[in-house]
Design a protein around this motif. Sequence first.
Motif, PDB file in Angstrom:
ATOM      1  N   GLY A  19       0.817  -1.205   0.000  1.00 11.70           N
ATOM      2  CA  GLY A  19       0.000   0.000   0.000  1.00 11.70           C
ATOM      3  C   GLY A  19       0.854   1.260   0.000  1.00 11.70           C
ATOM      4  O   GLY A  19       2.022   1.243   0.412  1.00 11.70           O
ATOM      5  N   GLU A  20       0.266   2.338  -0.445  1.00 13.79           N
ATOM      6  CA  GLU A  20       1.008   3.591  -0.593  1.00 13.79           C
ATOM      7  C   GLU A  20       1.565   4.100   0.731  1.00 13.79           C
ATOM      8  O   GLU A  20       2.712   4.564   0.802  1.00 13.79           O
ATOM      9  N   GLU A  21       0.787   4.037   1.803  1.00 16.47           N
ATOM     10  CA  GLU A  21       1.236   4.594   3.074  1.00 16.47           C
ATOM     11  C   GLU A  21       2.478   3.885   3.601  1.00 16.47           C
ATOM     12  O   GLU A  21       3.392   4.520   4.149  1.00 16.47           O
ATOM     13  N   THR A  22       2.515   2.565   3.450  1.00  9.80           N
ATOM     14  CA  THR A  22       3.688   1.814   3.912  1.00  9.80           C
ATOM     15  C   THR A  22       4.913   2.179   3.101  1.00  9.80           C
ATOM     16  O   THR A  22       6.006   2.387   3.650  1.00  9.80           O
ATOM     17  N   GLU A 223       5.147  -0.005  -5.152  1.00  5.44           N
ATOM     18  CA  GLU A 223       4.765  -1.102  -4.265  1.00  5.44           C
ATOM     19  C   GLU A 223       5.428  -2.405  -4.717  1.00  5.44           C
ATOM     20  O   GLU A 223       5.838  -3.228  -3.885  1.00  5.44           O
ATOM     21  N   ILE A 224       5.513  -2.573  -6.027  1.00 10.56           N
ATOM     22  CA  ILE A 224       6.174  -3.772  -6.568  1.00 10.56           C
ATOM     23  C   ILE A 224       7.667  -3.718  -6.248  1.00 10.56           C
ATOM     24  O   ILE A 224       8.258  -4.711  -5.790  1.00 10.56           O
ATOM     25  N   GLU A 225       8.280  -2.564  -6.471  1.00 14.52           N
ATOM     26  CA  GLU A 225       9.715  -2.400  -6.158  1.00 14.52           C
ATOM     27  C   GLU A 225       9.981  -2.653  -4.680  1.00 14.52           C
ATOM     28  O   GLU A 225      10.932  -3.337  -4.307  1.00 14.52           O
ATOM     29  N   PHE A 226       9.137  -2.096  -3.802  1.00 16.20           N
ATOM     30  CA  PHE A 226       9.272  -2.278  -2.358  1.00 16.20           C
ATOM     31  C   PHE A 226       9.198  -3.763  -2.011  1.00 16.20           C
ATOM     32  O   PHE A 226       9.997  -4.271  -1.207  1.00 16.20           O
TER      33      PHE A 226
END
Length: 232
Positions: A19-22, A223-226
């Motif tokens: 998710g964006e926030e994480t 998110e994919i990179e993270f």
Amino acid sequence: MPIAANTPLPSYVSGFLPGEETVMGQSIQVDASRWQKALADRGLPSLEGILASPGLRHVSRRVVFELGARDITPENAFQLLYYSLAWGLGKRARKFNKRLDGLAEDQENTAKLLTEAWTAVRSGEPAEVVYSTLTTSRGKARIPQFGPAFSTKFLYFAQGPDIPPRYVILDKVVAGSLHEAWPGAPKAGWYPDAYGRYCSFISRWADLATEEINGARKVRADEIEFTLFTRK
């Protein structure tokens, strides 16, 4: 071997969408005092913002992204560079002194290249074009000691916080996690066309992830990179 563009989205990605926030909240501890002294010793522009205070500070992706929303000037480009480097290097800051020596080698040229790269990002140029402003056709750094992995961090944060990222971080950890889709991926010195294909590939996986959750929200490419970076 080039990246296999049609590789299906693996379960280790679809099962862990932060998710964006994480992603935006991912924070790294930085020794601000060390940075301040090192920049002053080399006659480089001084730090602004939270790293202008002494001691240990936490720098999140969100903090760096906010710098990417500033006006494109040489002064702001140095701040964006410092923060993207500090976030990427962390407290241990491997090869810290060599990297800052490279930035100080020709400050005028460093500022020129950074502002050109930032302008290309702001204009929405293709990934391989924006990457080429900081990296040669053979994957070498145009700014000494500021290699391709850190170039992709600068380009990523230069997009600012208001749009889903098109240009995504690529480093040896992320490349190594893509062994199913990119067997034998180089761990450094990626050519511009390889970076362009990588960004397209990560965006495709983000689209597939969005489909898997039935469009409940738009999955971001970072998110994919993270997920790839934190893969165990």
